[in-house]
Design a protein around this motif. Structure first.
Motif, PDB file in Angstrom:
ATOM      1  N   SER A 157       0.519  -0.916   0.243  1.00  0.00           N
ATOM      2  CA  SER A 157      -0.082  -0.228  -0.236  1.00  0.00           C
ATOM      3  C   SER A 157       1.099   1.452  -0.157  1.00  0.00           C
ATOM      4  N   TRP A 158       2.178   1.324   0.460  1.00  0.00           N
ATOM      5  CA  TRP A 158       2.372   2.175   0.662  1.00  0.00           C
ATOM      6  C   TRP A 158       3.336   2.844  -0.080  1.00  0.00           C
ATOM      7  N   LYS A 159       3.397   1.376  -1.482  1.00  0.00           N
ATOM      8  CA  LYS A 159       3.071   1.833  -2.935  1.00  0.00           C
ATOM      9  C   LYS A 159       2.515   2.245  -4.136  1.00  0.00           C
ATOM     10  N   GLY A 210       7.636 -12.076 -11.719  1.00  0.00           N
ATOM     11  CA  GLY A 210       9.051 -11.347 -11.136  1.00  0.00           C
ATOM     12  C   GLY A 210       9.849 -10.824 -11.229  1.00  0.00           C
ATOM     13  N   GLN A 211      10.734 -11.800 -11.931  1.00  0.00           N
ATOM     14  CA  GLN A 211      11.960 -11.726 -13.283  1.00  0.00           C
ATOM     15  C   GLN A 211      11.394 -11.583 -14.616  1.00  0.00           C
ATOM     16  N   ASN A 212      10.317 -11.624 -14.987  1.00  0.00           N
ATOM     17  CA  ASN A 212       9.935 -11.630 -15.956  1.00  0.00           C
ATOM     18  C   ASN A 212       9.234  -9.500 -16.361  1.00  0.00           C
ATOM     19  N   LEU A 213       9.196  -9.019 -14.879  1.00  0.00           N
ATOM     20  CA  LEU A 213       8.579  -7.709 -14.505  1.00  0.00           C
ATOM     21  C   LEU A 213       9.803  -7.105 -14.702  1.00  0.00           C
ATOM     22  N   ILE A 214      10.705  -7.297 -14.274  1.00  0.00           N
ATOM     23  CA  ILE A 214      12.020  -6.207 -14.020  1.00  0.00           C
ATOM     24  C   ILE A 214      12.351  -6.364 -14.850  1.00  0.00           C
ATOM     25  N   GLU A 215      12.805  -7.354 -16.069  1.00  0.00           N
ATOM     26  CA  GLU A 215      13.100  -6.849 -17.060  1.00  0.00           C
ATOM     27  C   GLU A 215      12.067  -6.870 -18.098  1.00  0.00           C
ATOM     28  N   GLY A 226      12.031  -6.343   0.059  1.00  0.00           N
ATOM     29  CA  GLY A 226      12.281  -7.579   0.122  1.00  0.00           C
ATOM     30  C   GLY A 226      13.924  -7.981   0.507  1.00  0.00           C
ATOM     31  N   SER A 227      14.669  -9.064   0.113  1.00  0.00           N
ATOM     32  CA  SER A 227      15.534  -9.342   0.439  1.00  0.00           C
ATOM     33  C   SER A 227      16.462  -8.756  -0.016  1.00  0.00           C
ATOM     34  N   TYR A 228      18.085  -8.383   0.556  1.00  0.00           N
ATOM     35  CA  TYR A 228      19.303  -7.569  -0.292  1.00  0.00           C
ATOM     36  C   TYR A 228      18.971  -9.009  -1.611  1.00  0.00           C
ATOM     37  N   LYS A 232      19.762  -7.010  -5.805  1.00  0.00           N
ATOM     38  CA  LYS A 232      20.707  -7.223  -6.522  1.00  0.00           C
ATOM     39  C   LYS A 232      19.945  -7.590  -8.251  1.00  0.00           C
ATOM     40  N   THR A 233      19.621  -8.976  -7.566  1.00  0.00           N
ATOM     41  CA  THR A 233      18.835  -8.685  -9.203  1.00  0.00           C
ATOM     42  C   THR A 233      18.481  -7.448  -9.957  1.00  0.00           C
ATOM     43  N   ILE A 234      17.813  -7.210  -8.646  1.00  0.00           N
ATOM     44  CA  ILE A 234      16.549  -6.071 -10.045  1.00  0.00           C
ATOM     45  C   ILE A 234      17.354  -4.570  -9.995  1.00  0.00           C
ATOM     46  N   ALA A 235      18.433  -4.408  -8.932  1.00  0.00           N
ATOM     47  CA  ALA A 235      19.262  -3.174  -9.669  1.00  0.00           C
ATOM     48  C   ALA A 235      20.023  -3.462 -10.903  1.00  0.00           C
ATOM     49  N   GLY A 250      16.955  -5.979   3.306  1.00  0.00           N
ATOM     50  CA  GLY A 250      16.697  -6.738   4.649  1.00  0.00           C
ATOM     51  C   GLY A 250      17.991  -5.337   5.905  1.00  0.00           C
ATOM     52  N   SER A 251      18.246  -5.854   6.482  1.00  0.00           N
ATOM     53  CA  SER A 251      18.595  -5.386   8.148  1.00  0.00           C
ATOM     54  C   SER A 251      19.464  -5.788   9.124  1.00  0.00           C
ATOM     55  N   LYS A 252      19.946  -5.156  10.221  1.00  0.00           N
ATOM     56  CA  LYS A 252      20.573  -5.553  11.339  1.00  0.00           C
ATOM     57  C   LYS A 252      20.647  -4.957  12.236  1.00  0.00           C
ATOM     58  N   LYS A 281      10.269  -8.291  10.323  1.00  0.00           N
ATOM     59  CA  LYS A 281      10.036  -6.529  10.161  1.00  0.00           C
ATOM     60  C   LYS A 281      11.712  -7.369  10.527  1.00  0.00           C
ATOM     61  N   CYS A 282      11.745  -6.207   8.993  1.00  0.00           N
ATOM     62  CA  CYS A 282      12.685  -5.285   8.835  1.00  0.00           C
ATOM     63  C   CYS A 282      13.486  -4.513   9.294  1.00  0.00           C
ATOM     64  N   THR A 283      12.570  -3.656  10.621  1.00  0.00           N
ATOM     65  CA  THR A 283      12.469  -3.189  11.299  1.00  0.00           C
ATOM     66  C   THR A 283      13.380  -3.869  12.539  1.00  0.00           C
ATOM     67  N   ASN A 453      23.683  -1.842   3.162  1.00  0.00           N
ATOM     68  CA  ASN A 453      22.745  -1.898   2.137  1.00  0.00           C
ATOM     69  C   ASN A 453      21.337  -2.676   2.410  1.00  0.00           C
ATOM     70  N   SER A 454      20.585  -1.358   2.845  1.00  0.00           N
ATOM     71  CA  SER A 454      19.300  -1.221   3.548  1.00  0.00           C
ATOM     72  C   SER A 454      18.413  -1.033   2.491  1.00  0.00           C
ATOM     73  N   SER A 455      18.805   0.142   1.744  1.00  0.00           N
ATOM     74  CA  SER A 455      18.139   0.684   0.506  1.00  0.00           C
ATOM     75  C   SER A 455      18.764   0.987  -0.296  1.00  0.00           C
TER      76      SER A 455
HETATM   77  P1  NAD Z   1      12.352 -11.825  -1.184  1.00  0.00           P
HETATM   78  O1  NAD Z   1      13.411 -11.009  -1.809  1.00  0.00           O
HETATM   79  O2  NAD Z   1      12.541 -13.185  -1.039  1.00  0.00           O
HETATM   80  O3  NAD Z   1      10.747 -11.215  -2.034  1.00  0.00           O
HETATM   81  C1  NAD Z   1      10.368 -10.730  -1.789  1.00  0.00           C
HETATM   82  C2  NAD Z   1       9.233 -10.233  -3.451  1.00  0.00           C
HETATM   83  O4  NAD Z   1      10.100 -10.129  -4.247  1.00  0.00           O
HETATM   84  C3  NAD Z   1       8.585 -11.165  -3.503  1.00  0.00           C
HETATM   85  O5  NAD Z   1       7.720 -10.483  -3.888  1.00  0.00           O
HETATM   86  C4  NAD Z   1       9.223 -11.972  -4.033  1.00  0.00           C
HETATM   87  O6  NAD Z   1       8.719 -13.604  -5.137  1.00  0.00           O
HETATM   88  C5  NAD Z   1      10.111 -11.441  -5.728  1.00  0.00           C
HETATM   89  N1  NAD Z   1      11.100 -12.153  -6.014  1.00  0.00           N
HETATM   90  C6  NAD Z   1      11.774 -12.625  -5.619  1.00  0.00           C
HETATM   91  N2  NAD Z   1      12.861 -12.990  -6.825  1.00  0.00           N
HETATM   92  C7  NAD Z   1      12.898 -12.070  -7.132  1.00  0.00           C
HETATM   93  C8  NAD Z   1      12.931 -11.655  -8.642  1.00  0.00           C
HETATM   94  N3  NAD Z   1      14.460 -12.468  -9.391  1.00  0.00           N
HETATM   95  N4  NAD Z   1      12.348 -10.775 -10.176  1.00  0.00           N
HETATM   96  C9  NAD Z   1      11.333  -9.912  -8.745  1.00  0.00           C
HETATM   97  N5  NAD Z   1      10.681 -10.601  -8.311  1.00  0.00           N
HETATM   98  C10 NAD Z   1      11.190 -11.454  -7.071  1.00  0.00           C
HETATM   99  O7  NAD Z   1      12.059 -11.280   0.607  1.00  0.00           O
HETATM  100  P2  NAD Z   1      10.790 -12.576   1.405  1.00  0.00           P
HETATM  101  O8  NAD Z   1      11.725 -13.327   2.246  1.00  0.00           O
HETATM  102  O9  NAD Z   1       9.919 -11.915   0.670  1.00  0.00           O
HETATM  103  O10 NAD Z   1      10.398 -10.410   2.218  1.00  0.00           O
HETATM  104  C11 NAD Z   1      11.963 -11.114   3.609  1.00  0.00           C
HETATM  105  C12 NAD Z   1      12.462  -9.294   3.292  1.00  0.00           C
HETATM  106  O11 NAD Z   1      12.214  -8.356   2.696  1.00  0.00           O
HETATM  107  C13 NAD Z   1      13.471  -9.461   4.339  1.00  0.00           C
HETATM  108  O12 NAD Z   1      15.334  -9.460   3.617  1.00  0.00           O
HETATM  109  C14 NAD Z   1      13.152  -8.233   5.018  1.00  0.00           C
HETATM  110  O13 NAD Z   1      14.476  -7.279   4.996  1.00  0.00           O
HETATM  111  C15 NAD Z   1      12.856  -7.630   3.957  1.00  0.00           C
HETATM  112  N6  NAD Z   1      12.105  -6.618   4.054  1.00  0.00           N
HETATM  113  C16 NAD Z   1      12.241  -4.864   4.286  1.00  0.00           C
HETATM  114  C17 NAD Z   1      11.912  -3.809   4.420  1.00  0.00           C
HETATM  115  C18 NAD Z   1      12.464  -2.607   4.346  1.00  0.00           C
HETATM  116  O14 NAD Z   1      11.691  -1.476   3.914  1.00  0.00           O
HETATM  117  N7  NAD Z   1      13.893  -2.299   4.208  1.00  0.00           N
HETATM  118  C19 NAD Z   1      10.441  -4.065   4.767  1.00  0.00           C
HETATM  119  C20 NAD Z   1       9.986  -5.456   4.705  1.00  0.00           C
HETATM  120  C21 NAD Z   1      10.372  -6.458   4.215  1.00  0.00           C
END
Ligand code: NAD
Length: 483
Positions: A157-159, A210-215, A226-228, A232-235, A250-252, A281-283, A453-455
Motif C-alpha cells: 500500500s505504501w507503494k 517477478g523476473q519477467n516484470l523486472i526485465e 524484499g531481501s538484499y 541486487k537482481t532487481i538493480a 534487509g537489515s541488522k 520485521k525489517c526493523t 545495503n538496506s536501501s
Molecule cells: P524476497 O526478496 O525473497 O522476496 C520479495 C519479493 O520479491 C517477493 O514478491 C518475491 O516473489 C519477489 N522476487 C523474488 N525473486 C525475484 C526476482 N528474481 N525478480 C523479481 N522479483 C523477485 O523477500 P521476502 O522473503 O518476501 O521478504 C523478506 C525480506 O524483505 C527481508 O530481507 C526483509 O528485511 C525485507 N523487508 C524490507 C523492508 C524495508 O522496508 N526495508 C520491509 C519489509 C521487508
C-alpha cells in the motif's frame, strides 16, 4: 476443492493453468485457497493494456483521483478486522497485528488522497528576457510493485497509493506466501471508478513472473521491498533497461542500551523490537548492545520477558507470537540457532521448534548471550524471533558496534542523557533512529528507508515518495513582446 483466486489482467479476472495452495502457517491443514500464477503472456497483455489506461488516469481530474484513493483507504480501514484476520491467517502474525497492518495500509491511501491536491510545481524567470520557466512533475508511467510477505498489505500500500496518487498505472507482483491479502486489496481497487486497465495483479513466483516484470523494457519504474539478494537482481535488471528503481532491503538493526537506561523502557522496547511480528520485521532489533554496568540486570529482566511471550495460533486470543511464515523460514531459523551455539553464544532461552495444538511452524523466541559483533549471527539478517546481547564497555564502543554492519535501516538508543541521545541521532549510520523507543514502529506521513545495503534510491512514504513516482519537466515559455 477450494476456490481458485485469479489474477487481475487487463481489467479482468483471468484464469491460469497453474495455481498454488495458500497454507496457514499456524495450522498447515488449513488451506486458505488456491491462487493462480500469472503467465508471461498475461504479463505482456496487462502491460500493453495499462499504457492507455495510464494516460487516461493522468488526465483524470485531481478531485476524482483523490476520491478514489479515499474510497480505497476508507474501505480498508472499515474492513480492517476482516482483512486483518485474513492477513494473520496466511502470514502468521497475531490477529491484532494483522488488523493494525490493514488499518495502517488504509491510512496510506487516505494520506496520499490528500497529497493528490498538493502537486504544486515551481516557476522562475528565465535568464533570457521575456521567457518564463515552469517546473512540474509528471507521472513515471507504468510502475512495477514487488512486495514481500512479512507486511504484505502495508508494504504494497505504501507503494500503490503514491503510485496512483501521482498518476501512474500499477502492475503488482506480491509474494507467493501471502497472495490472499494481495487479492483482497486488488478486489477493492478493481471496484473503483478508474480506467479499467490501470491496475493489475500478477501473482506468481519471483524467479518467473517477478523476473519477467523486472526485465520488461516497458516498465518505467520498479519499487521493490524484499531481501538484499533479490534487490541486487532487481538493480542489475533495471540497469539494463535504464528502469528507475528503488529498493528497501534487509537489515541488522541494533538497540543500544546505555548504563543510565530506564529498564522499564528498555525491556519492552528490546522485547517488542526483537520478537514483534515473530522477528520477521525489517526493523527488528536483532542486536541488543548493552553497557556492561547494566548488562546483568538487563539480561535477567530480558530473559523473563522472553519467557513470558505466549506462542500460539495467530488467531487464538492471547497469542503474542505467531508461527514463522513458512517451513523454509523455520528451518533457516533453526540452522541459525545451531550456528549461534557453534560460534560460542549461550542460548539462554528458546530457539527451538514447538509442537503445539495445531501443526504449524512454531518456534520459541530465542535470547542469545555472550555474542560479539563478528559472529555471523550478528552480521547476517536472520529474520527470526531471535536476538543477541552484545556487551560493550562505553558509549563510544556501543555506537561503533551499532555502526559496524553492512546494513543501515534503523538503530535505537535507550538513555536518559540528552547529550548521548543527540550524539547518537547524529552519528548512527541508519536511515531511521529511535530514542527510548523500539527499533521497529514508524509513521506513514514521514520518510522511511535505510542506508548501506538496506536501501537504494529515493525514500518511500510521506511527501518524499513523490520523487520516485514522478519525473521532472522544465518548460520555457516566451510569450512575445506585449508592444
Ligand atoms: P524476497 O526478496 O525473497 O522476496 C520479495 C519479493 O520479491 C517477493 O514478491 C518475491 O516473489 C519477489 N522476487 C523474488 N525473486 C525475484 C526476482 N528474481 N525478480 C523479481 N522479483 C523477485 O523477500 P521476502 O522473503 O518476501 O521478504 C523478506 C525480506 O524483505 C527481508 O530481507 C526483509 O528485511 C525485507 N523487508 C524490507 C523492508 C524495508 O522496508 N526495508 C520491509 C519489509 C521487508
Amino acid at each position: 476443492m477450494s476456490e481458485i483466486y485469479r489474477n487481475f489482467i487487463a481489467g479482468e479476472w483471468a484464469t491460469s493453468n497453474n495455481a498454488i495452495d495458500n497454507i496457514n502457517p499456524s495450522d498447515i491443514s488449513d488451506v486458505i485457497g488456491q491462487y493462480a500464477q500469472a503467465s508471461a503472456a498475461q504479463l505482456q497483455e496487462t502491460i500493453e493494456a495499462a499504457k492507455q489506461a495510464q494516460k487516461e488516469w493522468q488526465a483524470t481530474s485531481l478531485e476524482k483521483r483523490q476520491a478514489v484513493l479515499n474510497k480505497i483507504g476508507e474501505e480498508m480501514m472499515a474492513r480492517s478486522a476482516e482483512l486483518g484476520e485474513l492477513l494473520a491467517r496466511e502470514e502468521g502474525k497475531p490477529r491484532a497485528e494483522g488488523v493494525g497492518e490493514v488499518y495502517r495500509a488504509g491510512q496510506f491511501f487516505t494520506y496520499y488522497a490528500a497529497e493528490v491536491l498538493r502537486q504544486i510545481g515551481e516557476n522562475a524567470d528565465s535568464v533570457r528576457d521575456g521567457v518564463e520557466v515552469d517546473i512540474r512533475r509528471e507521472p513515471m508511467g507504468l510502475v512495477g510493485v514487488i512486495s514481500p510477505w512479512n507486511f504484505p498489505t502495508a508494504t504494497a500500500s505504501w507503494k500503490i497509493a503514491p503510485a496512483l496518487a501521482y498518476g501512474n498505472a500499477v502492475i503488482w507482483k506480491p509474494a507467493n506466501l501471502t497472495p490472499a491479502s494481495a487479492w483482497a486489496l486488488t478486489e477493492i481497487i478493481s471496484r473503483q471508478d478508474i480506467p479499467k486497465r490501470l491496475f493489475s495483479l500478477v501473482m506468481g513466483s519471483g524467479a518467473e513472473i517477478g523476473q519477467n516484470l523486472i526485465e520488461h523494457p516497458e516498465i518505467n519504474a520498479i519499487s521493490f521491498t524484499g531481501s538484499y539478494q533479490v534487490g541486487k537482481t532487481i538493480a542489475r535488471a533495471s540497469a539494463e533497461n535504464f528502469t528507475k528503481f528503488q529498493l528497501e532491503l534487509g537489515s541488522k538493526n541494533a538497540l543500544l542500551v546505555m548504563d543510565d537506561a530506564d529498564l522499564d523502557i528498555a525491556i519492552p522496547a528490546a522485547a517488542g523490537g526483537a520478537f514483534g511480528g515473530t522477528g520477521q520485521k525489517c526493523t527488528a532489533s536483532s542486536r541488543l548492545i548493552v553497557h556492561e554496568s547494566i548488562h546483568d540486570q538487563f539480561v535477567e529482566r530480558m530473559l523473563e520477558a522472553t519467557k513470558a511471550f505466549k506462542v500460539g495460533h495467530a488467531l487464538t486470543e492471547g497469542t503474542q507470537l505467531g508461527p514463522v511464515a513458512s517451513e523454509a523460514q523455520l528451518n533457516a531459523n533453526l540452522d541459525y540457532m545451531k550456528l549461534a551455539a557453534e560460534e560460542g553464544c549461550e542460548i539462554a532461552y528458546g530457539g527451538e521448534r514447538l509442537n503445539l495444538e495445531h501443526d504449524g511452524f512454531y518456534m520459541s523466541p530465542a535470547l542469545l548471550l555472550g555474542g560479539n559483533n563478528q559472529m555471523r549471527v550478528n552480521r547476517e539478517e536472520m529474520f527470526a524471533p531471535a536476538t543477541c546481547v552484545i556487551k560493550v564497555g562505553s558509549y563510544e564502543e556501543g555506537l561503533a558496534t551499532v555502526n559496524d554492519t553492512d546494513y543501515g535501516l534503523t538503530a535505537g538508543i535507550i538513555t536518559q542523557s540528552l547529550a548521548k541521545a543527540t550524539h547518537f541521532r547524529r552519528h548512527a549510520e541508519t536511515g531511521c533512529v529511535m530514542v527510548n523507543l523500539p527499533t521497529a514502529g514508524t509513521d506513514y506521513h514521514v520518510p522511511f528507508g535505510g542506508r548501506k545495503n538496506s536501501s537504494y534510491g529515493s525514500r518511500e512514504q510521506g511527501k518524499y515518495a513523490e520523487e520516485f513516482y514522478t519525473q521532472v519537466k522544465t518548460s520555457y515559455i516566451f510569450s512575445g513582446s506585449p508592444f
